[in-house]
Design an enzyme around this catalytic site. Structure first.
Site, short mmCIF file in Angstrom:
data_model
loop_
_atom_site.label_atom_id
_atom_site.label_comp_id
_atom_site.label_asym_id
_atom_site.label_seq_id
_atom_site.Cartn_x
_atom_site.Cartn_y
_atom_site.Cartn_z
N SER A 143 9.63 65.99 15.35
CA SER A 143 10.89 66.57 15.81
C SER A 143 11.10 67.91 15.13
O SER A 143 10.65 68.10 13.99
CB SER A 143 12.07 65.65 15.45
OG SER A 143 13.30 66.30 15.70
N TYR A 157 16.28 60.79 9.01
CA TYR A 157 15.47 60.96 10.23
C TYR A 157 14.59 62.20 10.10
O TYR A 157 13.38 62.16 10.38
CB TYR A 157 16.40 61.09 11.44
CG TYR A 157 15.72 61.49 12.73
CD1 TYR A 157 15.02 60.54 13.49
CD2 TYR A 157 15.77 62.80 13.21
CE1 TYR A 157 14.40 60.91 14.68
CE2 TYR A 157 15.16 63.17 14.39
CZ TYR A 157 14.47 62.22 15.13
OH TYR A 157 13.85 62.58 16.30
P1 NAP Z 1 15.17 56.97 23.43
O1 NAP Z 1 15.61 57.57 24.71
O2 NAP Z 1 16.19 56.40 22.50
O3 NAP Z 1 14.07 55.84 23.76
C1 NAP Z 1 13.55 55.12 22.69
C2 NAP Z 1 12.37 54.30 23.15
O4 NAP Z 1 11.76 53.76 21.97
C3 NAP Z 1 12.77 53.12 24.03
O5 NAP Z 1 11.68 52.85 24.88
C4 NAP Z 1 12.96 52.01 23.00
O6 NAP Z 1 12.70 50.70 23.52
C5 NAP Z 1 11.90 52.36 22.00
N1 NAP Z 1 12.19 51.88 20.64
C6 NAP Z 1 13.33 52.03 19.91
N2 NAP Z 1 13.20 51.44 18.72
C7 NAP Z 1 11.96 50.90 18.70
C8 NAP Z 1 11.24 50.13 17.77
N3 NAP Z 1 11.75 49.77 16.59
N4 NAP Z 1 9.98 49.73 18.09
C9 NAP Z 1 9.45 50.06 19.28
N5 NAP Z 1 10.07 50.77 20.22
C10 NAP Z 1 11.32 51.19 19.92
O7 NAP Z 1 14.32 58.03 22.56
P2 NAP Z 1 13.67 59.43 22.98
O8 NAP Z 1 14.72 60.47 22.90
O9 NAP Z 1 12.88 59.28 24.20
O10 NAP Z 1 12.71 59.69 21.71
C11 NAP Z 1 11.33 59.41 21.74
C12 NAP Z 1 10.69 60.06 20.51
O11 NAP Z 1 10.93 61.46 20.53
C13 NAP Z 1 11.25 59.57 19.17
O12 NAP Z 1 10.21 59.46 18.23
C14 NAP Z 1 12.22 60.66 18.78
O13 NAP Z 1 12.42 60.73 17.40
C15 NAP Z 1 11.50 61.88 19.31
N6 NAP Z 1 12.40 63.02 19.53
C16 NAP Z 1 13.40 62.96 20.45
C17 NAP Z 1 14.25 64.04 20.61
C18 NAP Z 1 15.39 64.07 21.59
O14 NAP Z 1 16.21 65.01 21.56
N7 NAP Z 1 15.50 63.10 22.49
C19 NAP Z 1 14.07 65.19 19.82
C20 NAP Z 1 13.04 65.20 18.89
C21 NAP Z 1 12.21 64.12 18.75
P3 NAP Z 1 13.86 49.83 24.28
O15 NAP Z 1 14.01 50.44 25.64
O16 NAP Z 1 13.30 48.45 24.30
O17 NAP Z 1 15.10 49.97 23.44
#
Ligand code: NAP
Length: 248
Positions: A143, A157
């Site tokens: 991130s 985080y």
């Molecule tokens: P999200 O929309 O909250 O989706 C999270 C996904 O991860 C869901 O499929 C969830 O499964 C799964 N998950 C949550 N906790 C878990 C665990 N303990 N074990 C296995 N799976 C788990 O997240 P996102 O925004 O797509 O983020 C994905 C990645 O990108 C993360 O690593 C995040 O830190 C990174 N990121 C995101 C952003 C942003 O702005 N969105 C920015 C920088 C980095 P369920 O559906 O079963 O809950």
């Protein structure tokens, strides 16, 4: 490579879901992990199958080693592993460090750091030529927070993503001679439900004016970078960290 299996942790929603769909559209077999939302995982699998692709879903909380081993063993029955996308990640509610419990910090590190390392361990065991494998790719979701530090929001985080950056560089060097490339993507503000899980659904849009490109990114824009890193087009890219953040 195209007939290989790609494992996407947290593939049921957000960036992981978009990555699973993009990988399937390029011909990979996709094995998604999900924490608890089976309906969302099933929807991704059905959408891929409807388009003529092959996908499967496995419940896997990456905070637990037994779940991770189970995910990889299930994927073994699906075909030869070609790539791991370490996507599963969590944020916590907005807090200062002096308000954080040990349990919160430990869970953050268990999911975001230890989980990614243990998934990489399982992938290296299968893909490394040192272990009889045919090579592959590991893409870690870091991130922009790793560089910003996220003060007064979630320093824990940000620190977990800083660890992912170091891990990407070190593991990449460790397995570079064994057919495995390792890279990370640092997304900026992406429009997913992760912000709601941190208690502020509108966070990305509220901060969009700080982004040089003046907008949030989409999950598909991150997925496009992931599938490029997995592909042979990125064949000389390893130990690399790519910002996909609109300049943030
Ligand atoms: P999200 O929309 O909250 O989706 C999270 C996904 O991860 C869901 O499929 C969830 O499964 C799964 N998950 C949550 N906790 C878990 C665990 N303990 N074990 C296995 N799976 C788990 O997240 P996102 O925004 O797509 O983020 C994905 C990645 O990108 C993360 O690593 C995040 O830190 C990174 N990121 C995101 C952003 C942003 O702005 N969105 C920015 C920088 C980095 P369920 O559906 O079963 O809950």
């Amino acid at each position: 490579m195209q007939d290989r299996v790609v494992i996407v942790t947290g593939g049921s929603r957000g960036i992981g879901r978009a990555t699973a769909l993009a990988a399937a559209a390029r011909g990979y077999r996709v094995c998604i992990g999900y924490a608890s939302n089976q309906a969302a995982a099933d929807e991704v699998v059905a959408k891929i199958a409807d388009s003529g692709g092959r996908a499967m879903a496995v419940q896997c909380d990456v905070g637990f080693e037994t779940d991770i081993v189970g995910l990889f063993e299930a994927a073994d029955g699906f075909g030869r592993l070609g790539a791991l996308v370490n996507n599963a990640g969590i944020v916590g509610p907005t807090a200062r460090v002096d308000e954080m419990s040990a349990e919160r910090i430990q869970r953050m590190m268990a999911v975001n750091v230890t989980g990614s390392m243990l998934c990489a361990r399982e992938a290296v065991k299968r893909m490394s030529t040192r272990h009889g494998g045919e090579g592959g790719v590991i893409v870690n979701l870091s991130s922009v927070a790793a560089k910003l530090g996220s003060p007064n929001t979630y320093v824990d985080y940000a620190a977990s993503k800083g660890a992912i950056d170091s891990f990407t560089i070190g593991l990449g060097h460790e397995v570079a001679g064994e057919g495995i490339r390792v890279a990370a993507i640092r997304p900026g503000l992406i429009d997913t439900e992760i912000h709601a899980s941190g208690g502020e659904p509108d966070r990305a849009h509220r901060l969009a004016h700080n982004v040089p490109m003046q907008r949030v990114g989409t999950a598909e824009e991150i997925a496009n970078a992931v599938v490029w890193l997995i592909s042979d087009e990125a064949s000389y890219v390893t130990s690399a960290i790519l910002d996909v953040s609109g300049g943030r």
